[in-house]
Design a protein around this motif. Structure first.
Motif, mmCIF file in Angstrom:
data_model
loop_
_atom_site.group_PDB
_atom_site.id
_atom_site.type_symbol
_atom_site.label_atom_id
_atom_site.label_comp_id
_atom_site.label_asym_id
_atom_site.label_seq_id
_atom_site.Cartn_x
_atom_site.Cartn_y
_atom_site.Cartn_z
ATOM 1 N N TYR A 79 -5.456 43.967 97.327
ATOM 2 C CA TYR A 79 -4.313 43.402 96.638
ATOM 3 C C TYR A 79 -3.742 42.239 97.450
ATOM 4 O O TYR A 79 -3.748 42.254 98.686
ATOM 5 N N PHE A 98 -3.399 43.637 101.158
ATOM 6 C CA PHE A 98 -3.492 45.073 101.371
ATOM 7 C C PHE A 98 -4.833 45.570 100.862
ATOM 8 O O PHE A 98 -5.211 45.276 99.721
ATOM 9 N N LEU A 152 -3.272 55.461 94.638
ATOM 10 C CA LEU A 152 -3.742 54.463 95.593
ATOM 11 C C LEU A 152 -3.134 54.745 96.964
ATOM 12 O O LEU A 152 -1.925 54.932 97.082
ATOM 13 N N PHE A 190 -2.608 52.839 100.380
ATOM 14 C CA PHE A 190 -2.654 51.468 100.871
ATOM 15 C C PHE A 190 -2.823 51.414 102.382
ATOM 16 O O PHE A 190 -2.341 52.282 103.114
ATOM 17 N N GLY A 191 -3.500 50.349 102.832
ATOM 18 C CA GLY A 191 -3.493 50.010 104.245
ATOM 19 C C GLY A 191 -2.150 49.390 104.622
ATOM 20 O O GLY A 191 -1.277 49.198 103.765
ATOM 21 N N THR A 192 -2.008 49.070 105.896
ATOM 22 C CA THR A 192 -0.719 48.599 106.416
ATOM 23 C C THR A 192 -0.465 47.123 106.164
ATOM 24 O O THR A 192 0.628 46.642 106.414
ATOM 25 N N TYR A 250 5.753 53.375 93.106
ATOM 26 C CA TYR A 250 5.459 53.200 94.525
ATOM 27 C C TYR A 250 6.691 52.593 95.175
ATOM 28 O O TYR A 250 7.524 51.996 94.485
ATOM 29 N N LYS A 255 3.930 49.255 104.563
ATOM 30 C CA LYS A 255 2.914 49.343 103.518
ATOM 31 C C LYS A 255 3.507 49.928 102.234
ATOM 32 O O LYS A 255 4.593 50.499 102.219
ATOM 33 N N VAL A 256 2.785 49.753 101.177
ATOM 34 C CA VAL A 256 3.174 50.304 99.886
ATOM 35 C C VAL A 256 2.797 51.795 99.869
ATOM 36 O O VAL A 256 1.659 52.158 100.200
#
Lengths: 110, 114
Positions: free
Chosen positions: A36, A89, A98, A100-102, B35, B42-43
């Motif tokens: 993303y 991301f 989902l 997510f990475g940082t 989210y 981060k998300v």
């Protein structure tokens, strides 16, 4: 086991260069790996995604490389442009959640 | 291109107050999500919703949170008694299918708890 590790945290690239962002996961149940792009004040926007049955996917200047045995995947941005400056991301998904990475903050300088 | 619409874009509320964040998902999507993203982080997944019920929720989504699809178009997130640590960007997303493919995120609501 639910984590997705992303590196580097920030990246500075000159215009025309290649940007490479790496991610690693642990849960082998993940079956969908999207990237993303997020601009300030906006929501994440899908850039490109891959499933684990292929090792590479290319869309324009963006390529995902996927290494199932190493549980790693990466995003390559060829011919990076100032307009690519954003936070990227990686994520991994099983069913519909989902993880997510940082995030990686990419800055492309002219 | 179809969009997920979120309102308001920014909400400031006092600690302990209830807030409702609103989302209009893409019309033919069946799966809905919330989210959140704390500033600079981060998300994080909060909750997924399908067929008028929660299909999965995270540890963050405690009893202070609830979701609802009150009519055919809106999808809401309610925080009953806000805390300072609830300050974050909240993103709504929707998808036509399960499996992560085709997620579309809204632009988010920035919630500031003072």
């Amino acid at each position: 086991q639910q984590q997705v590790k992303q590196s580097p945290q920030s990246l500075i690239v000159q215009k025309g260069g290649i940007s490479i962002i790496n991610c690693a996961y642990e849960n082998t149940a993940f079956d969908y790996f999207p990237w993303y792009q997020q601009f300030p004040g906006k929501g994440p926007a899908l850039l490109i995604a891959i499933r684990p049955d292929v090792s590479e996917k290319k869309e324009g200047r963006f390529t995902i490389s996927f290494n199932k045995s190493a549980k790693q995947f990466s995003l390559h941005i060829m011919d990076s442009q100032p307009g690519d400056s954003a936070t990227y991301f990686c994520a991994a998904s099983k069913i519909d959640k989902l993880i997510f990475g940082t995030g990686t903050r990419l800055q492309v300088f002219p | 291109e179809p969009e997920v619409t979120q309102t308001p874009s920014h909400q400031v509320t006092q600690m302990g107050q209830e807030v409702i964040l609103r989302c209009v998902p893409i019309s033919n999507h069946l799966y809905f999500y919330w989210y959140r993203q704390i500033l600079g982080q981060k998300v994080e997944f909060l909750v997924s919703f399908y067929n008028n019920e929660i299909s999965e929720k995270s540890e963050i989504f405690d009893d202070q949170f609830s979701v609802e699809r009150p009519d055919g178009s809106n999808f809401t997130l309610k925080i009953r008694s806000t805390k300072l640590e609830d300050s974050a960007m909240y993103f709504c997303a929707s998808s036509a299918d399960r499996g992560g493919d085709g997620y579309t995120f809204g632009s988010g609501t920035r919630l500031t708890v003072v």
